[in-house]
Design a protein around this motif. Sequence first.
Motif, mmCIF file in Angstrom:
data_model
loop_
_atom_site.group_PDB
_atom_site.id
_atom_site.type_symbol
_atom_site.label_atom_id
_atom_site.label_comp_id
_atom_site.label_asym_id
_atom_site.label_seq_id
_atom_site.Cartn_x
_atom_site.Cartn_y
_atom_site.Cartn_z
ATOM 1 N N GLY A 21 0.835 -1.188 0.000
ATOM 2 C CA GLY A 21 0.000 0.000 0.000
ATOM 3 C C GLY A 21 0.870 1.237 0.000
ATOM 4 N N HIS A 22 0.395 2.312 -0.607
ATOM 5 C CA HIS A 22 1.175 3.547 -0.625
ATOM 6 C C HIS A 22 1.276 4.191 0.753
ATOM 7 C CE1 HIS A 22 2.016 3.631 -4.814
ATOM 8 N NE2 HIS A 22 0.751 3.690 -5.196
ATOM 9 N N ASP A 23 0.524 3.674 1.722
ATOM 10 C CA ASP A 23 0.599 4.207 3.081
ATOM 11 C C ASP A 23 1.619 3.491 3.942
ATOM 12 O OD1 ASP A 23 -0.664 1.791 3.285
ATOM 13 O OD2 ASP A 23 -2.492 2.548 4.227
ATOM 14 N N GLY A 24 2.392 2.582 3.361
ATOM 15 C CA GLY A 24 3.429 1.890 4.113
ATOM 16 C C GLY A 24 2.979 0.591 4.752
ATOM 17 N N LEU A 25 1.695 0.252 4.618
ATOM 18 C CA LEU A 25 1.172 -1.004 5.135
ATOM 19 C C LEU A 25 0.987 -1.994 3.993
ATOM 20 C CD1 LEU A 25 -1.568 0.388 7.530
ATOM 21 C CD2 LEU A 25 0.514 -0.795 8.245
ATOM 22 N N PRO A 26 0.993 -3.293 4.293
ATOM 23 C CA PRO A 26 0.672 -4.258 3.244
ATOM 24 C C PRO A 26 -0.722 -3.979 2.691
ATOM 25 C CG PRO A 26 1.626 -5.380 5.127
ATOM 26 C CD PRO A 26 1.371 -3.970 5.557
ATOM 27 N N TYR A 27 -0.914 -4.272 1.413
ATOM 28 C CA TYR A 27 -2.189 -4.025 0.760
ATOM 29 C C TYR A 27 -2.885 -5.347 0.523
ATOM 30 C CZ TYR A 27 -5.564 -1.764 -2.343
ATOM 31 O OH TYR A 27 -6.716 -1.274 -2.905
ATOM 32 N N LEU A 28 -4.081 -5.482 1.084
ATOM 33 C CA LEU A 28 -4.902 -6.676 0.917
ATOM 34 C C LEU A 28 -6.247 -6.226 0.380
ATOM 35 C CD1 LEU A 28 -5.300 -9.781 1.479
ATOM 36 C CD2 LEU A 28 -6.171 -9.112 3.727
ATOM 37 N N ALA A 29 -6.708 -6.843 -0.716
ATOM 38 C CA ALA A 29 -7.959 -6.421 -1.330
ATOM 39 C C ALA A 29 -8.798 -7.624 -1.705
ATOM 40 C CB ALA A 29 -7.684 -5.575 -2.569
ATOM 41 N N HIS A 30 -10.115 -7.410 -1.706
ATOM 42 C CA HIS A 30 -11.072 -8.463 -2.026
ATOM 43 C C HIS A 30 -12.119 -7.907 -2.980
ATOM 44 C CE1 HIS A 30 -14.798 -10.920 -1.047
ATOM 45 N NE2 HIS A 30 -13.942 -11.838 -1.457
ATOM 46 N N GLY A 31 -12.495 -8.702 -3.992
ATOM 47 C CA GLY A 31 -13.496 -8.197 -4.919
ATOM 48 C C GLY A 31 -13.849 -9.170 -6.009
ATOM 49 N N ASP A 32 -14.348 -8.587 -7.108
ATOM 50 C CA ASP A 32 -14.745 -9.360 -8.276
ATOM 51 C C ASP A 32 -14.594 -8.460 -9.503
ATOM 52 O OD1 ASP A 32 -16.957 -7.620 -8.222
ATOM 53 O OD2 ASP A 32 -18.202 -9.093 -7.175
ATOM 54 N N ALA A 33 -15.213 -8.827 -10.603
ATOM 55 C CA ALA A 33 -15.046 -8.054 -11.832
ATOM 56 C C ALA A 33 -15.594 -6.639 -11.715
ATOM 57 C CB ALA A 33 -15.713 -8.777 -13.002
ATOM 58 N N GLY A 34 -16.443 -6.390 -10.721
ATOM 59 C CA GLY A 34 -16.995 -5.059 -10.528
ATOM 60 C C GLY A 34 -16.103 -4.116 -9.760
ATOM 61 N N GLY A 35 -15.063 -4.629 -9.105
ATOM 62 C CA GLY A 35 -14.147 -3.783 -8.361
ATOM 63 C C GLY A 35 -13.644 -4.467 -7.104
ATOM 64 N N PHE A 36 -12.579 -3.889 -6.527
ATOM 65 C CA PHE A 36 -11.955 -4.434 -5.331
ATOM 66 C C PHE A 36 -11.973 -3.393 -4.209
ATOM 67 C CE2 PHE A 36 -10.672 -7.663 -8.114
ATOM 68 C CZ PHE A 36 -10.067 -8.697 -7.416
ATOM 69 N N ASP A 37 -12.197 -3.868 -2.990
ATOM 70 C CA ASP A 37 -12.131 -3.030 -1.800
ATOM 71 C C ASP A 37 -10.958 -3.473 -0.942
ATOM 72 O OD1 ASP A 37 -14.598 -1.377 -2.028
ATOM 73 O OD2 ASP A 37 -15.548 -3.357 -2.021
ATOM 74 N N ARG A 38 -10.298 -2.494 -0.334
ATOM 75 C CA ARG A 38 -9.194 -2.828 0.553
ATOM 76 C C ARG A 38 -9.724 -3.439 1.841
ATOM 77 N NH1 ARG A 38 -3.992 0.988 2.173
ATOM 78 N NH2 ARG A 38 -2.737 -0.719 3.057
ATOM 79 N N VAL A 39 -9.014 -4.460 2.332
ATOM 80 C CA VAL A 39 -9.363 -5.124 3.582
ATOM 81 C C VAL A 39 -8.296 -4.786 4.609
ATOM 82 C CG1 VAL A 39 -9.728 -7.339 4.718
ATOM 83 C CG2 VAL A 39 -10.521 -6.998 2.364
ATOM 84 N N ARG A 40 -8.726 -4.219 5.726
ATOM 85 C CA ARG A 40 -7.808 -3.859 6.807
ATOM 86 C C ARG A 40 -7.731 -5.022 7.794
ATOM 87 N NH1 ARG A 40 -4.887 0.930 5.693
ATOM 88 N NH2 ARG A 40 -6.240 2.276 4.433
ATOM 89 N N ALA A 41 -6.710 -5.835 7.667
ATOM 90 C CA ALA A 41 -6.579 -7.016 8.513
ATOM 91 C C ALA A 41 -5.963 -6.653 9.857
ATOM 92 C CB ALA A 41 -5.717 -8.059 7.817
ATOM 93 N N GLN A 42 -6.593 -7.121 10.922
ATOM 94 C CA GLN A 42 -6.055 -6.877 12.247
ATOM 95 C C GLN A 42 -4.668 -7.502 12.372
ATOM 96 O OE1 GLN A 42 -8.947 -8.487 11.507
ATOM 97 N NE2 GLN A 42 -10.514 -8.159 13.092
ATOM 98 N N GLY A 43 -3.800 -6.805 13.073
ATOM 99 C CA GLY A 43 -2.469 -7.333 13.340
ATOM 100 C C GLY A 43 -1.396 -6.878 12.378
ATOM 101 N N MET A 44 -1.776 -6.265 11.247
ATOM 102 C CA MET A 44 -0.783 -5.760 10.311
ATOM 103 C C MET A 44 -0.228 -4.422 10.803
ATOM 104 S SD MET A 44 -0.254 -7.730 7.513
ATOM 105 C CE MET A 44 0.095 -8.862 8.857
ATOM 106 N N ARG A 45 1.059 -4.194 10.553
ATOM 107 C CA ARG A 45 1.679 -2.948 10.985
ATOM 108 C C ARG A 45 2.709 -2.482 9.971
ATOM 109 N NH1 ARG A 45 4.696 -6.011 15.993
ATOM 110 N NH2 ARG A 45 6.712 -6.440 14.960
ATOM 111 N N GLY A 46 3.119 -1.239 10.080
ATOM 112 C CA GLY A 46 4.106 -0.689 9.169
ATOM 113 C C GLY A 46 5.388 -1.493 9.170
ATOM 114 N N GLY A 47 5.926 -1.722 7.976
ATOM 115 C CA GLY A 47 7.143 -2.520 7.846
ATOM 116 C C GLY A 47 6.869 -3.970 7.528
ATOM 117 N N ASP A 48 5.635 -4.441 7.769
ATOM 118 C CA ASP A 48 5.297 -5.808 7.370
ATOM 119 C C ASP A 48 5.291 -5.905 5.845
ATOM 120 O OD1 ASP A 48 4.991 -6.466 10.004
ATOM 121 O OD2 ASP A 48 2.799 -6.469 9.981
#
Length: 369
Positions: free
Chosen positions: A121-148
């Motif tokens: 992610g451009h914010d320094g956190l890992p980027y996790l997204a979920h979606g389909d052909a209509g688009g993807f939304d970012r998922v904020r997973a608990q426990g992730m932190r900067g530098g991961d």
Amino acid sequence: MTRRFQRRALTLILATSVALSQVTPAAHADPHPATLEAWQQSTSVRLDADGSLSDVTALPSGDVWAVGQQEIWDVWKNRGTVRHWNGTSWSEVSLRDATGAGNLRGVAATSPTDVWAVGDGHDGLPYLAHGDAGGFDRVRAQGMRGGDWLGGIDARPGRVVAVGSRDDYGLILTGQAGAWSVQETKEKGALYAVSNGFAVGDTGSAPLIMHYSGDAWKAMPVPDIPGGYLRDVQVDSAKRALAVGGVYRGADEVDPLVLSWNGKRWQREKLPATESRLYGVTGDGKGRFWISGFDPSRAAEPFMMRCEKGDCEIIRGDAAKGKDSVRLQAATYLAGKGTVWAVGHAVDARERYTDVVESFGPRDPSLNS
């Protein structure tokens, strides 16, 4: 700088991390292997300038998903991208997120409406997204932190696993029933790919394989291979899997590495004489595996290796016109059609990048779209 961090830096710039091929169920009867010995053609998802694809996965429905990045040399314009093949053409899928994705390294899917992507992610956190052909939304997973750092992902109905590293140790993120948990491995190193309960990477000096057993991830015994590393894994069953990577012999010298699992132990496979780099692996679920990569001795030719019953052979495509090199980063098996799709990028004499999609198997006229 350690080899592991050198490899990660190269991955962030060139999208050459082994991304992680996902297991594709072989739900239909497929052609006899003899019909798989022909390249089809090179196509493109038409990324913006200097774009590369890092990973690809296919579903029995015929849907194919690929992820990567565009404008890789421009830190201000660099952004991740998701592309979808609906059986006749490629289209770009929107990422509905204000912060935006950087390089996307991995993609996995359980159905056309349950697709996952992972990267930076451009914010320094890992980027996790979920979606389909209509688009993807970012998922904020608990426990992730900067530098991961997350590099690979696997999806099964109701369960998602992503792998990477944290503070020089392997990191495993698991999502289930809407909740997320993080496990740091006891072994130093990083994990680059995960498939069906197996995760692969390296310790910085040797291959590393983790296995999910008894509700915990544990390191498995592997052959003693100093300088070895693994970048992808394909699991057919509890008794059959293939992991691919390489062995450093010097600053710029790498030998290809393939380890096979027979249900009891991992062993090193004998390979044809080659200086190739191996990045991704896929299979048909019946013991046939295809490995994507790059051969610096014949850089402009798409490179694949096919392995079956311990026998591996090299398969080369025609040299790309106007390109100095072609790197196939990841591969996936498209059940029903019996085709293998590999993605990556081509580079010309001016070091400009163009995404590529190579297909291997029975000719499919729809690929002319």
